[in-house]
Design an enzyme around this catalytic site. Structure first.
Site, PDB file in Angstrom:
ATOM      1  N   ALA A  41       0.844  -1.332  -0.100  1.00  0.00           N
ATOM      2  CA  ALA A  41      -0.019   0.085   0.073  1.00  0.00           C
ATOM      3  C   ALA A  41       0.810   1.447   0.117  1.00  0.00           C
ATOM      4  CB  ALA A  41      -1.043  -0.210   1.082  1.00  0.00           C
TER       5      ALA A  41
ATOM      6  N   ARG B 183      -5.231  -0.252  -9.063  1.00  0.00           N
ATOM      7  CA  ARG B 183      -5.270  -1.177  -7.759  1.00  0.00           C
ATOM      8  C   ARG B 183      -6.241  -0.577  -6.674  1.00  0.00           C
ATOM      9  NH1 ARG B 183      -0.802  -4.553  -5.488  1.00  0.00           N
ATOM     10  NH2 ARG B 183      -2.543  -6.163  -5.362  1.00  0.00           N
TER      11      ARG B 183
ATOM     12  N   ASP C  25      -4.069  -2.706   3.913  1.00  0.00           N
ATOM     13  CA  ASP C  25      -4.128  -1.781   2.536  1.00  0.00           C
ATOM     14  C   ASP C  25      -5.145  -0.609   2.942  1.00  0.00           C
ATOM     15  OD1 ASP C  25      -3.035  -4.646   1.635  1.00  0.00           O
ATOM     16  OD2 ASP C  25      -2.752  -3.243   0.033  1.00  0.00           O
TER      17      ASP C  25
ATOM     18  N   ASN D 143      -6.706  -6.320   4.316  1.00  0.00           N
ATOM     19  CA  ASN D 143      -5.254  -6.710   4.114  1.00  0.00           C
ATOM     20  C   ASN D 143      -5.273  -7.803   3.242  1.00  0.00           C
ATOM     21  OD1 ASN D 143      -2.434  -6.177   4.538  1.00  0.00           O
ATOM     22  ND2 ASN D 143      -2.373  -7.942   5.751  1.00  0.00           N
ATOM     23  N   LYS D 144      -3.954  -8.350   3.143  1.00  0.00           N
ATOM     24  CA  LYS D 144      -3.670  -9.503   1.933  1.00  0.00           C
ATOM     25  C   LYS D 144      -4.630 -10.571   2.348  1.00  0.00           C
ATOM     26  CE  LYS D 144      -1.888  -9.630  -1.001  1.00  0.00           C
ATOM     27  NZ  LYS D 144      -2.426  -9.345  -2.207  1.00  0.00           N
TER      28      LYS D 144
HETATM   29  O1  MRU Z   1      -0.952  -7.458  -3.193  1.00  0.00           O
HETATM   30  P1  MRU Z   1      -0.003  -6.567  -2.585  1.00  0.00           P
HETATM   31  O2  MRU Z   1       1.202  -7.216  -2.364  1.00  0.00           O
HETATM   32  O3  MRU Z   1       0.212  -4.952  -2.999  1.00  0.00           O
HETATM   33  O4  MRU Z   1      -0.622  -6.379  -0.777  1.00  0.00           O
HETATM   34  C1  MRU Z   1       0.031  -6.013  -0.097  1.00  0.00           C
HETATM   35  C2  MRU Z   1      -0.213  -6.127   1.125  1.00  0.00           C
HETATM   36  O5  MRU Z   1      -1.504  -6.836   1.688  1.00  0.00           O
HETATM   37  C3  MRU Z   1       0.324  -5.642   2.477  1.00  0.00           C
HETATM   38  O6  MRU Z   1       0.322  -6.411   3.677  1.00  0.00           O
HETATM   39  C4  MRU Z   1      -0.228  -4.208   2.568  1.00  0.00           C
HETATM   40  O7  MRU Z   1      -0.154  -3.422   1.623  1.00  0.00           O
HETATM   41  C5  MRU Z   1       0.688  -3.643   3.775  1.00  0.00           C
HETATM   42  S1  MRU Z   1       2.136  -3.080   3.111  1.00  0.00           S
HETATM   43  C6  MRU Z   1       3.129  -2.010   4.310  1.00  0.00           C
END
Ligand code: MRU
Length: 350
Positions: free
Chosen positions: A50, A91, A239, A249-250
């Protein structure tokens, strides 16, 4: 510190980023020369996480601005606003993207500036500010968060919330790094994070680089290790955080949070205030990015599922705030009741 990662930087009118799709095999820095080059890098996850895509979006817009050849502020504003809209759509879940884009748009829409060249300079300056602030925020998050990690404990993290996911240093991994630096003798467990394997490829690469004792596990081993007392705390990134404290989040984060609750393990979310979206009242309203099913059907080049089947690939899930022990932000630790505390923190910041 030499081990710090420079995920994104500006050099001679171009943007340099680490191509994260090449890790862990190669630490490759690539040059992004145009707005659409940046759009592609974000979509294909050469840069991801993010806060990193927030900065990438701002740098991308600066490249876009460079390409707008007009002396008319009105025409410039019209064109840059169109690019901004395209950028925000790359995104949809990470709010840092629209947050950064809107910071630049606020400058464009400021009536005080009557010269295109001056506007372009101001956009670049604001982008540098966004990037610098991110590093500062990560350092604060790490300091606050490391106090929550007790000596000798094993901390689980998911996806990659490290230096690679930010401009530098990291959020969840920043907390872990700081605890390690303080000599707390912690150990880390990292989930591989299907389908894009950010945990295996990126988090493990970072942890190895920092010399922090760590173990890689597959996503479906979390319950096993929690039941065997092998995990003492969870720290993840975010995110987007809704005004009520729900966290997107992921994908897989929600499952880990449910397991942590069952086993009485603290579950922390580390993120800068720029990840909190005060306009979204609950996690239910956060848009969840659905990515190409090929990411699930293939590991690398190898097909692992038959062709012609139905696949679902949501990139994120939402963890309701009642499962979260605390939010670790750059402005301090936030505990329940989240809605009230978040509101207060935002007011204090203004
Ligand atoms: O799909 P991504 O790799 O962009 O997802 C990232 C995540 O889910 C991270 O945990 C989140 O962005 C926090 S990053 C400091």
């Amino acid at each position: 510190v030499a081990k710090d990662i420079n995920t994104i930087r500006w050099e001679n009118g171009k943007v340099k980023i680490i191509d994260q799709t090449k890790l862990p095999a190669k630490l490759k820095v690539i040059e992004i020369k145009s707005f659409y080059g940046m759009i592609d890098a974000i979509k294909t996850m050469k840069i991801r996480g993010a806060p990193a895509i927030g900065a990438a979006a701002a740098f991308g817009l600066v490249l876009g601005a460079k390409g707008i050849k007009t002396a008319s502020v009105k025409e410039f504003t019209r064109k840059i606003s169109l690019l901004a809209r395209t950028m925000i759509l790359t995104r949809p879940t990470a709010v840092n993207l629209s947050w950064a884009v809107n910071r630049l748009l606020n400058i464009v829409n400021d009536d005080q500036v009557s010269d295109v060249k001056e506007l372009k300079n101001k956009l670049l300056k604001e982008t540098f500010k966004i990037a610098d602030e991110d590093i500062e925020a990560n350092k604060s998050i790490s300091k606050f968060g490391s106090r929550l990690i007790k000596r000798g404990r094993t901390v689980l993290t998911h996806c990659n919330a490290g230096g690679l996911a930010t401009v530098s240093f990291g959020t969840a991994l920043g907390v872990i790094r700081e605890a390690h630096k303080k000599g707390k003798k912690i150990k880390v467990m990292a989930t591989e994070t299907r389908p894009r394997l950010q945990g295996a490829k990126l988090t493990m690469w970072e942890l190895k680089r920092y010399g922090i004792p760590s173990t890689l596990i597959t996503d479906n081993m979390v319950g096993y290790f929690m039941s065997k007392n092998g995990i003492d705390a969870v720290v993840v990134g975010a995110d987007r955080i809704a005004a009520n404290g729900d966290v997107a989040n992921k994908i897989g984060t929600y499952g880990i949070a449910v397991l942590a609750k069952e086993h009485g393990i603290p579950f922390y979310v580390a993120a800068p205030l720029s990840t909190i979206d005060a306009d979204v009242s609950s996690g239910k309203k956060i848009p969840i990015e659905e990515r190409n099913g090929r990411e699930v059907q293939f590991i690398g080049r190898e097909r692992i599922a038959p062709a012609g089947i139905k696949v679902s690939n949501p990139a994120f899930d939402v963890t309701p705030s009642n499962l979260i022990t605390a939010l670790i932000t750059d402005a301090g630790i936030i505990r329940k009741p989240y809605k009230k505390k978040i509101k207060k923190m935002f007011k204090r910041r203004k």
